[in-house]
Design a protein around this motif. Structure first.
Motif, PDB file in Angstrom:
ATOM      1  N   THR A 148     -16.408  25.985  44.171  1.00  0.00           N
ATOM      2  CA  THR A 148     -15.387  27.018  44.249  1.00  0.00           C
ATOM      3  C   THR A 148     -15.901  28.319  43.665  1.00  0.00           C
ATOM      4  O   THR A 148     -16.378  28.360  42.542  1.00  0.00           O
ATOM      5  N   ASP A 149     -15.847  29.387  44.441  1.00  0.00           N
ATOM      6  CA  ASP A 149     -16.259  30.708  43.958  1.00  0.00           C
ATOM      7  C   ASP A 149     -15.005  31.560  43.872  1.00  0.00           C
ATOM      8  O   ASP A 149     -14.661  32.304  44.765  1.00  0.00           O
ATOM      9  N   ASN A 150     -14.293  31.447  42.773  1.00  0.00           N
ATOM     10  CA  ASN A 150     -12.999  32.086  42.644  1.00  0.00           C
ATOM     11  C   ASN A 150     -12.863  32.681  41.257  1.00  0.00           C
ATOM     12  O   ASN A 150     -12.847  31.965  40.257  1.00  0.00           O
ATOM     13  N   ALA A 151     -12.777  33.986  41.190  1.00  0.00           N
ATOM     14  CA  ALA A 151     -12.665  34.664  39.891  1.00  0.00           C
ATOM     15  C   ALA A 151     -11.344  34.362  39.206  1.00  0.00           C
ATOM     16  O   ALA A 151     -11.175  34.682  38.028  1.00  0.00           O
ATOM     17  N   ASN A 152     -10.399  33.731  39.917  1.00  0.00           N
ATOM     18  CA  ASN A 152      -9.118  33.397  39.303  1.00  0.00           C
ATOM     19  C   ASN A 152      -9.147  32.060  38.565  1.00  0.00           C
ATOM     20  O   ASN A 152      -8.162  31.676  37.941  1.00  0.00           O
ATOM     21  N   THR A 153     -10.289  31.323  38.659  1.00  0.00           N
ATOM     22  CA  THR A 153     -10.386  30.042  37.971  1.00  0.00           C
ATOM     23  C   THR A 153     -10.260  30.254  36.461  1.00  0.00           C
ATOM     24  O   THR A 153     -11.051  30.982  35.868  1.00  0.00           O
ATOM     25  N   PRO A 154      -9.283  29.627  35.806  1.00  0.00           N
ATOM     26  CA  PRO A 154      -9.156  29.784  34.354  1.00  0.00           C
ATOM     27  C   PRO A 154     -10.321  29.099  33.637  1.00  0.00           C
ATOM     28  O   PRO A 154     -10.749  28.013  34.017  1.00  0.00           O
ATOM     29  N   ILE A 155     -10.832  29.744  32.610  1.00  0.00           N
ATOM     30  CA  ILE A 155     -11.951  29.238  31.835  1.00  0.00           C
ATOM     31  C   ILE A 155     -11.562  29.246  30.366  1.00  0.00           C
ATOM     32  O   ILE A 155     -10.937  30.187  29.880  1.00  0.00           O
ATOM     33  N   SER A 156     -11.951  28.205  29.644  1.00  0.00           N
ATOM     34  CA  SER A 156     -11.803  28.187  28.191  1.00  0.00           C
ATOM     35  C   SER A 156     -13.184  28.203  27.560  1.00  0.00           C
ATOM     36  O   SER A 156     -14.103  27.546  28.057  1.00  0.00           O
ATOM     37  N   VAL A 157     -13.333  28.954  26.486  1.00  0.00           N
ATOM     38  CA  VAL A 157     -14.593  29.006  25.749  1.00  0.00           C
ATOM     39  C   VAL A 157     -14.309  28.600  24.314  1.00  0.00           C
ATOM     40  O   VAL A 157     -13.504  29.235  23.627  1.00  0.00           O
ATOM     41  N   VAL A 158     -14.980  27.551  23.867  1.00  0.00           N
ATOM     42  CA  VAL A 158     -14.804  27.032  22.508  1.00  0.00           C
ATOM     43  C   VAL A 158     -16.082  27.300  21.725  1.00  0.00           C
ATOM     44  O   VAL A 158     -17.159  26.821  22.107  1.00  0.00           O
ATOM     45  N   GLY A 159     -15.957  28.055  20.634  1.00  0.00           N
ATOM     46  CA  GLY A 159     -17.112  28.437  19.827  1.00  0.00           C
ATOM     47  C   GLY A 159     -17.455  29.890  20.079  1.00  0.00           C
ATOM     48  O   GLY A 159     -17.927  30.234  21.164  1.00  0.00           O
ATOM     49  N   GLY A 184     -13.276  38.688  35.724  1.00  0.00           N
ATOM     50  CA  GLY A 184     -11.890  38.537  36.141  1.00  0.00           C
ATOM     51  C   GLY A 184     -11.282  37.173  35.912  1.00  0.00           C
ATOM     52  O   GLY A 184     -10.144  36.931  36.332  1.00  0.00           O
ATOM     53  N   HIS A 185     -11.998  36.272  35.253  1.00  0.00           N
ATOM     54  CA  HIS A 185     -11.447  34.941  34.990  1.00  0.00           C
ATOM     55  C   HIS A 185     -10.405  35.006  33.871  1.00  0.00           C
ATOM     56  O   HIS A 185     -10.664  35.601  32.814  1.00  0.00           O
ATOM     57  N   PRO A 186      -9.234  34.401  34.066  1.00  0.00           N
ATOM     58  CA  PRO A 186      -8.325  34.219  32.932  1.00  0.00           C
ATOM     59  C   PRO A 186      -9.051  33.377  31.883  1.00  0.00           C
ATOM     60  O   PRO A 186      -9.486  32.261  32.169  1.00  0.00           O
ATOM     61  N   THR A 187      -9.204  33.916  30.683  1.00  0.00           N
ATOM     62  CA  THR A 187     -10.086  33.293  29.696  1.00  0.00           C
ATOM     63  C   THR A 187      -9.332  32.975  28.412  1.00  0.00           C
ATOM     64  O   THR A 187      -8.743  33.867  27.791  1.00  0.00           O
ATOM     65  N   THR A 188      -9.383  31.707  28.026  1.00  0.00           N
ATOM     66  CA  THR A 188      -8.818  31.249  26.759  1.00  0.00           C
ATOM     67  C   THR A 188      -9.962  31.000  25.796  1.00  0.00           C
ATOM     68  O   THR A 188     -11.009  30.460  26.187  1.00  0.00           O
ATOM     69  N   VAL A 189      -9.782  31.370  24.530  1.00  0.00           N
ATOM     70  CA  VAL A 189     -10.847  31.199  23.544  1.00  0.00           C
ATOM     71  C   VAL A 189     -10.309  30.488  22.309  1.00  0.00           C
ATOM     72  O   VAL A 189      -9.109  30.546  22.008  1.00  0.00           O
ATOM     73  N   TRP A 190     -11.214  29.822  21.612  1.00  0.00           N
ATOM     74  CA  TRP A 190     -10.850  29.170  20.346  1.00  0.00           C
ATOM     75  C   TRP A 190     -12.068  29.151  19.448  1.00  0.00           C
ATOM     76  O   TRP A 190     -13.206  28.956  19.897  1.00  0.00           O
ATOM     77  N   ASN A 191     -11.832  29.344  18.149  1.00  0.00           N
ATOM     78  CA  ASN A 191     -12.883  29.265  17.148  1.00  0.00           C
ATOM     79  C   ASN A 191     -12.248  28.858  15.828  1.00  0.00           C
ATOM     80  O   ASN A 191     -11.081  29.176  15.562  1.00  0.00           O
ATOM     81  N   ARG A 192     -13.001  28.132  15.001  1.00  0.00           N
ATOM     82  CA  ARG A 192     -12.452  27.718  13.705  1.00  0.00           C
ATOM     83  C   ARG A 192     -11.968  28.922  12.907  1.00  0.00           C
ATOM     84  O   ARG A 192     -10.908  28.888  12.301  1.00  0.00           O
ATOM     85  N   THR A 193     -12.776  29.979  12.900  1.00  0.00           N
ATOM     86  CA  THR A 193     -12.367  31.225  12.260  1.00  0.00           C
ATOM     87  C   THR A 193     -11.742  32.100  13.338  1.00  0.00           C
ATOM     88  O   THR A 193     -12.445  32.722  14.144  1.00  0.00           O
ATOM     89  N   ALA A 194     -10.432  32.120  13.376  1.00  0.00           N
ATOM     90  CA  ALA A 194      -9.720  32.774  14.484  1.00  0.00           C
ATOM     91  C   ALA A 194     -10.032  34.256  14.591  1.00  0.00           C
ATOM     92  O   ALA A 194     -10.005  34.828  15.687  1.00  0.00           O
ATOM     93  N   ALA A 195     -10.365  34.892  13.475  1.00  0.00           N
ATOM     94  CA  ALA A 195     -10.614  36.340  13.493  1.00  0.00           C
ATOM     95  C   ALA A 195     -11.784  36.715  14.401  1.00  0.00           C
ATOM     96  O   ALA A 195     -11.859  37.847  14.882  1.00  0.00           O
ATOM     97  N   LYS A 196     -12.686  35.752  14.644  1.00  0.00           N
ATOM     98  CA  LYS A 196     -13.814  36.048  15.522  1.00  0.00           C
ATOM     99  C   LYS A 196     -13.373  36.306  16.958  1.00  0.00           C
ATOM    100  O   LYS A 196     -14.149  36.820  17.765  1.00  0.00           O
ATOM    101  N   ALA A 197     -12.135  35.947  17.274  1.00  0.00           N
ATOM    102  CA  ALA A 197     -11.627  36.154  18.629  1.00  0.00           C
ATOM    103  C   ALA A 197     -10.958  37.515  18.803  1.00  0.00           C
ATOM    104  O   ALA A 197     -10.580  37.871  19.921  1.00  0.00           O
ATOM    105  N   ASP A 198     -10.811  38.280  17.728  1.00  0.00           N
ATOM    106  CA  ASP A 198     -10.017  39.515  17.794  1.00  0.00           C
ATOM    107  C   ASP A 198     -10.492  40.459  18.890  1.00  0.00           C
ATOM    108  O   ASP A 198      -9.684  40.992  19.659  1.00  0.00           O
ATOM    109  N   SER A 199     -11.799  40.701  18.962  1.00  0.00           N
ATOM    110  CA  SER A 199     -12.293  41.659  19.960  1.00  0.00           C
ATOM    111  C   SER A 199     -12.058  41.143  21.375  1.00  0.00           C
ATOM    112  O   SER A 199     -11.738  41.928  22.284  1.00  0.00           O
ATOM    113  N   LEU A 200     -12.186  39.829  21.577  1.00  0.00           N
ATOM    114  CA  LEU A 200     -11.969  39.266  22.904  1.00  0.00           C
ATOM    115  C   LEU A 200     -10.498  39.313  23.293  1.00  0.00           C
ATOM    116  O   LEU A 200     -10.157  39.587  24.457  1.00  0.00           O
TER     117      LEU A 200
END
Length: 284
Positions: A2-13, A29-45
């Motif tokens: 599947t070549d679809n920019a709408n595919t949701p992606i999660s990035v852990v770390g 353009g992918h809907p992107t979910t992120v997670w990190n032990r130190t949540a502040a590292k996600a602020d810019s994203l």
């Protein structure tokens, strides 16, 4: 696939590399979910449009990219997360045995597991120069937002093996260049002056690889260019020159010792790739 920019992606770390991966998906353009032990590292994203998952379980989506410290961290983090129905793409560095063990563990949890290795620095992610190696079940979704994707096969350990083989190549070339640079510095030649010549030599040697690979695969090493015993005499000069200049001779001595063993085993009249037999046996 599947070549679809709408595919949701999660990035852990979200270390430097994980952040670069998430940013590349967002940019594509992918809907992107992120997670990190130190949540502040996600602020810019998050400021760029990512969704911060409150828990690791909430972060797991249909496609979850892992970029953690090591394979132990993967197992520890995901142990109770509930992996059924998730495709894990593990871009965490490790060895091939760890990759295969983690693949078996993830599949028992109901996940589809793809192992991978990133052959790039964070700033290259999202460009064609970033090579992403993948092995295991062939992905049925597009990861081209990260760079150039190279699928190696069904064995989940292959990406890690290629990664380590590539690092072996990289450090061997760099160490050889440093040896030569140290020798030339004794004559007042600086590294910048030597580098173009060294690059020319490295490129020339790279051109030999397809022919040498053919000899290895056929297990036949006719001396079409030079016999190993001739090469060994040149290696002796390299050792002697290093010692005479007061330069560390450990690397050339190691190379010469391997050649000497192969010659003692009766391979002196064969071509250099016959040394594969020395590399294939465990050290004593």
């Amino acid at each position: 696939m599947t070549d679809n920019a709408n595919t949701p992606i999660s990035v852990v770390g979200l270390g430097l590399m994980g952040t670069a991966l998430a940013r590349a998906f967002l940019k594509a353009g992918h809907p992107t979910t992120v997670w990190n032990r130190t949540a502040a590292k996600a602020d810019s994203l998050v400021a760029e449009g990512a969704r911060l998952a409150p828990t690791i379980g909430d972060a797991l989506g249909a496609v979850t990219i892992l970029c953690l410290t090591d394979y132990s961290a993967v197992r520890e983090l995901l142990g109770d997360a509930g992996l059924a129905g998730t495709t894990l793409v593990n871009l965490t560095s490790g060895d091939s045995a760890q990759a295969r063990e983690t693949a078996a563990w993830a599949e028992k949890q109901g996940a589809r597991y793809v192992d991978g290795a990133i052959m790039a620095i964070p700033s290259a992610i999202g460009t064609a120069e970033a090579v992403i190696l993948l092995s295991g079940p062939r992905p049925d979704f597009e990861l081209g937002a990260l760079g150039t994707i190279s699928y190696l096969g069904e064995d989940p350990g292959l990406a890690s093996l290629y990664d380590v083989a590539g690092l072996t190549m990289m450090w061997s070339v760099l160490n050889a260049w440093l040896q030569g640079t140290a020798m030339l510095k004794t004559a007042g030649v600086d590294a910048a002056t030597y580098a173009p010549f060294a690059r020319q030599i490295a490129a020339g040697v790279a051109d030999w690889l397809p022919g040498y690979a053919e000899q290895i695969d056929k297990d036949s090493f006719p001396a079409e260019v030079s016999a190993l015993e001739t090469d060994a005499r040149a290696m002796a000069h390299m050792v002697e020159e290093s010692e005479a200049l007061g330069v560390n001779a450990e690397l050339p001595k190691l190379i010469k010792a391997m050649a000497d063993r192969a010659i003692a085993a009766g391979h002196g009249g064969e071509q250099y790739p016959v040394l594969i037999r020395e590399f294939e046996r465990a050290g004593e």
